[in-house]
Write a protein that holds these residues in place. Sequence first.
Motif, PDB file in Angstrom:
ATOM      1  N   GLU A   8      30.972   2.452  34.484  1.00 50.75           N
ATOM      2  CA  GLU A   8      30.363   1.114  34.588  1.00 50.75           C
ATOM      3  C   GLU A   8      28.852   1.195  34.499  1.00 50.75           C
ATOM      4  N   ARG A   9      28.290   2.168  35.214  1.00 51.03           N
ATOM      5  CA  ARG A   9      26.828   2.277  35.187  1.00 51.03           C
ATOM      6  C   ARG A   9      26.313   2.740  33.830  1.00 51.03           C
ATOM      7  N   LEU A  10      27.148   3.456  33.080  1.00 55.95           N
ATOM      8  CA  LEU A  10      26.746   3.870  31.726  1.00 55.95           C
ATOM      9  C   LEU A  10      26.844   2.720  30.729  1.00 55.95           C
ATOM     10  N   GLU A  13      35.847   5.250  25.783  1.00 53.98           N
ATOM     11  CA  GLU A  13      34.735   5.880  25.063  1.00 53.98           C
ATOM     12  C   GLU A  13      34.159   7.091  25.808  1.00 53.98           C
ATOM     13  N   CYS A  14      34.768   7.421  26.955  1.00 56.53           N
ATOM     14  CA  CYS A  14      34.219   8.494  27.808  1.00 56.53           C
ATOM     15  C   CYS A  14      35.076   9.756  27.774  1.00 56.53           C
ATOM     16  N   MET A  57      33.501   8.139  20.480  1.00 57.06           N
ATOM     17  CA  MET A  57      33.247   8.581  21.852  1.00 57.06           C
ATOM     18  C   MET A  57      31.735   8.517  22.119  1.00 57.06           C
ATOM     19  N   ARG A  58      31.375   7.863  23.202  1.00 63.25           N
ATOM     20  CA  ARG A  58      29.960   7.577  23.401  1.00 63.25           C
ATOM     21  C   ARG A  58      29.356   8.148  24.670  1.00 63.25           C
ATOM     22  N   ALA A  59      30.189   8.740  25.550  1.00 62.54           N
ATOM     23  CA  ALA A  59      29.616   9.203  26.820  1.00 62.54           C
ATOM     24  C   ALA A  59      30.403  10.381  27.382  1.00 62.54           C
ATOM     25  N   VAL A  60      29.695  11.191  28.179  1.00 63.52           N
ATOM     26  CA  VAL A  60      30.310  12.341  28.836  1.00 63.52           C
ATOM     27  C   VAL A  60      30.044  12.230  30.329  1.00 63.52           C
ATOM     28  N   ILE A  61      31.111  12.285  31.115  1.00 62.03           N
ATOM     29  CA  ILE A  61      30.975  12.245  32.578  1.00 62.03           C
ATOM     30  C   ILE A  61      31.345  13.624  33.114  1.00 62.03           C
ATOM     31  N   PHE A  62      30.404  14.249  33.789  1.00 65.11           N
ATOM     32  CA  PHE A  62      30.602  15.607  34.274  1.00 65.11           C
ATOM     33  C   PHE A  62      30.965  15.631  35.750  1.00 65.11           C
ATOM     34  N   ASP A  63      31.887  16.518  36.093  1.00 65.23           N
ATOM     35  CA  ASP A  63      32.011  16.995  37.456  1.00 65.23           C
ATOM     36  C   ASP A  63      30.798  17.912  37.722  1.00 65.23           C
ATOM     37  N   LEU A  64      30.538  18.242  38.976  1.00 61.94           N
ATOM     38  CA  LEU A  64      29.356  19.050  39.309  1.00 61.94           C
ATOM     39  C   LEU A  64      29.733  20.509  39.646  1.00 61.94           C
ATOM     40  N   ASP A  65      30.451  20.706  40.768  1.00 64.00           N
ATOM     41  CA  ASP A  65      30.759  22.061  41.248  1.00 64.00           C
ATOM     42  C   ASP A  65      31.792  22.747  40.360  1.00 64.00           C
ATOM     43  N   GLY A  66      31.435  23.902  39.812  1.00 66.51           N
ATOM     44  CA  GLY A  66      32.366  24.646  38.963  1.00 66.51           C
ATOM     45  C   GLY A  66      32.285  24.219  37.512  1.00 66.51           C
ATOM     46  N   THR A  67      31.619  23.101  37.253  1.00 68.96           N
ATOM     47  CA  THR A  67      31.496  22.570  35.891  1.00 68.96           C
ATOM     48  C   THR A  67      30.070  22.747  35.378  1.00 68.96           C
ATOM     49  N   LEU A  68      29.107  22.417  36.224  1.00 71.72           N
ATOM     50  CA  LEU A  68      27.695  22.581  35.852  1.00 71.72           C
ATOM     51  C   LEU A  68      27.005  23.650  36.704  1.00 71.72           C
ATOM     52  N   VAL A  69      27.464  23.849  37.930  1.00 75.63           N
ATOM     53  CA  VAL A  69      26.874  24.878  38.807  1.00 75.63           C
ATOM     54  C   VAL A  69      27.970  25.830  39.299  1.00 75.63           C
ATOM     55  N   ASP A  70      27.565  27.084  39.533  1.00 74.62           N
ATOM     56  CA  ASP A  70      28.523  28.156  39.808  1.00 74.62           C
ATOM     57  C   ASP A  70      28.766  28.269  41.308  1.00 74.62           C
ATOM     58  N   GLN A  80      33.321  19.275  17.781  1.00 79.02           N
ATOM     59  CA  GLN A  80      34.758  18.989  17.905  1.00 79.02           C
ATOM     60  C   GLN A  80      35.023  17.701  18.674  1.00 79.02           C
ATOM     61  N   LEU A  81      33.998  17.192  19.353  1.00 75.22           N
ATOM     62  CA  LEU A  81      34.226  16.067  20.256  1.00 75.22           C
ATOM     63  C   LEU A  81      33.896  14.706  19.635  1.00 75.22           C
ATOM     64  N   GLY A  82      33.248  14.729  18.493  1.00 77.52           N
ATOM     65  CA  GLY A  82      32.983  13.443  17.817  1.00 77.52           C
ATOM     66  C   GLY A  82      32.148  12.484  18.644  1.00 77.52           C
ATOM     67  N   LEU A  83      31.172  13.002  19.369  1.00 79.39           N
ATOM     68  CA  LEU A  83      30.306  12.137  20.172  1.00 79.39           C
ATOM     69  C   LEU A  83      29.263  11.459  19.287  1.00 79.39           C
ATOM     70  N   ARG A  84      28.905  10.217  19.638  1.00 80.32           N
ATOM     71  CA  ARG A  84      27.825   9.602  18.871  1.00 80.32           C
ATOM     72  C   ARG A  84      26.758   8.986  19.788  1.00 80.32           C
ATOM     73  N   ALA A  85      25.572   8.914  19.243  1.00 77.31           N
ATOM     74  CA  ALA A  85      24.423   8.428  20.026  1.00 77.31           C
ATOM     75  C   ALA A  85      24.567   6.944  20.305  1.00 77.31           C
ATOM     76  N   SER A  86      23.935   6.494  21.361  1.00 76.07           N
ATOM     77  CA  SER A  86      23.974   5.067  21.698  1.00 76.07           C
ATOM     78  C   SER A  86      22.716   4.388  21.192  1.00 76.07           C
TER      79      SER A  86
END
Lengths: 221, 221
Positions: B152-154, B160-161, B1-14, B215-221
């Motif tokens: 795509e932009r990543l 891998e996301c 797994m190489r990338a994390v795509i976040f939602d914004l509202d409720g996920t990163l901001v309250d 737990q997520l097994g992420l790796r650097a690019s």
Amino acid sequence: MRAVIFDLDGTLVDTVYAHTLAWWQVLAEADMPVPGWKVHRLIGMSGGLLTKAASHEIGRELSAAEAERLQARHGEVYKSLLPTRTPLPGALDLLRHLHESDIKFAIGTSGKRADAAASLEALNLPSDTIVVDRTAVERAKPEPDLFLACQERLGVRPAECYVVGDAVWDLLAARRAGMLSIGLLSGGYGEEELSRAGAYRVYHDPAELLSLIYQLGLRAS
Amino acid sequence: MRAVIFDLDGTLVDTVYAHTLAWWQVLAEADMPVPGWKVHRLIGMSGGLLTKAASHEIGRELSAAEAERLQARHGEVYKSLLPTRTPLPGALDLLRHLHESDIKFAIGTSGKRADAAASLEALNLPSDTIVVDRTAVERAKPEPDLFLACQERLGVRPAECYVVGDAVWDLLAARRAGMLSIGLLSGGYGEEELSRAGAYRVYHDPAELLSLIYQLGLRAS
């Protein structure tokens, strides 16, 4: 089963999101930020317990005077966010149905009388409706006192009462009072949260409860 | 797994409770009352889909102009309810950790750029962070377009996301994009609601995700 004891906020009136945002704002103002979803899960406890839970959350003790001041400030912000109260779908019909069917019911709320008054008014209750609020008992939910006071005034046994509520605090208080409970999703909890806390059945809102009321085996007094 | 795509509202901001109360108020003003808990479960869809869902709920069609006007009004009320934005616990640390660990990440939000701007600002993002908002795609969540544009932009493959979100709309969009997803309780859904919608894991908030990121097994690019 001879009686139904209702919670008020989130169960009969659509007030949980305004309560949540008001507490969220008041706690942030007081430099005790608690995330919205955690505040949401505290609604329905007494204001005193809620401020205690919030102080635990941020790891700082509150004095009694501070807790009192926060509750007063919550009352102000809540009223400004929600100047009028809206019954939840089916709330008026459900209460009317119980009244016309001679099935006993009462309302037990952790809110103080002043906060609850506008919500009660929106429900257009029969004048003899039994309402027990925070000021009538020593300890509010999740202690069983509010529901036991309702049950005594209704003149029935705990085992003959259903509690209807939207928060786990209602369901815990019901268990401790020896009563079966019914969860409503109208306070914004997930269904499993309510089932796990002991809800015998879970309905969307008062309207769905009314449409399936035969499932409850209630009888007239 | 190489990338994390976040939602914004409720996920990163309250912001979910302010969004909910704002929509609740705007719909009530427009004589389209929808109960708070149902509005809550619509947050995270595009504003267009949300107004469609609300019109379905009350059984009346909305014109495109009406829907547009409601969304504009929501923007106003939302800003007045929530003049400043608060990152959720651990959000800044989590993004910093990913950045410093060379793990790719992006943000995909159903919000329009103007609504999202203040939230993005509160996150103090590296200047090259990939953000895809409502205006960049034809269709917002639960369509997969936002997440696919991020992927795509990543420069990685969908498989891998991870998608991280607080609403079932994020999790549905992730499935349709062929991505694993992670649910956060910080938007106010119950744990089972997120698991059932396909979340591979559910954490409380970004802080808990960060503490268990192994737990997520992420790796650097």
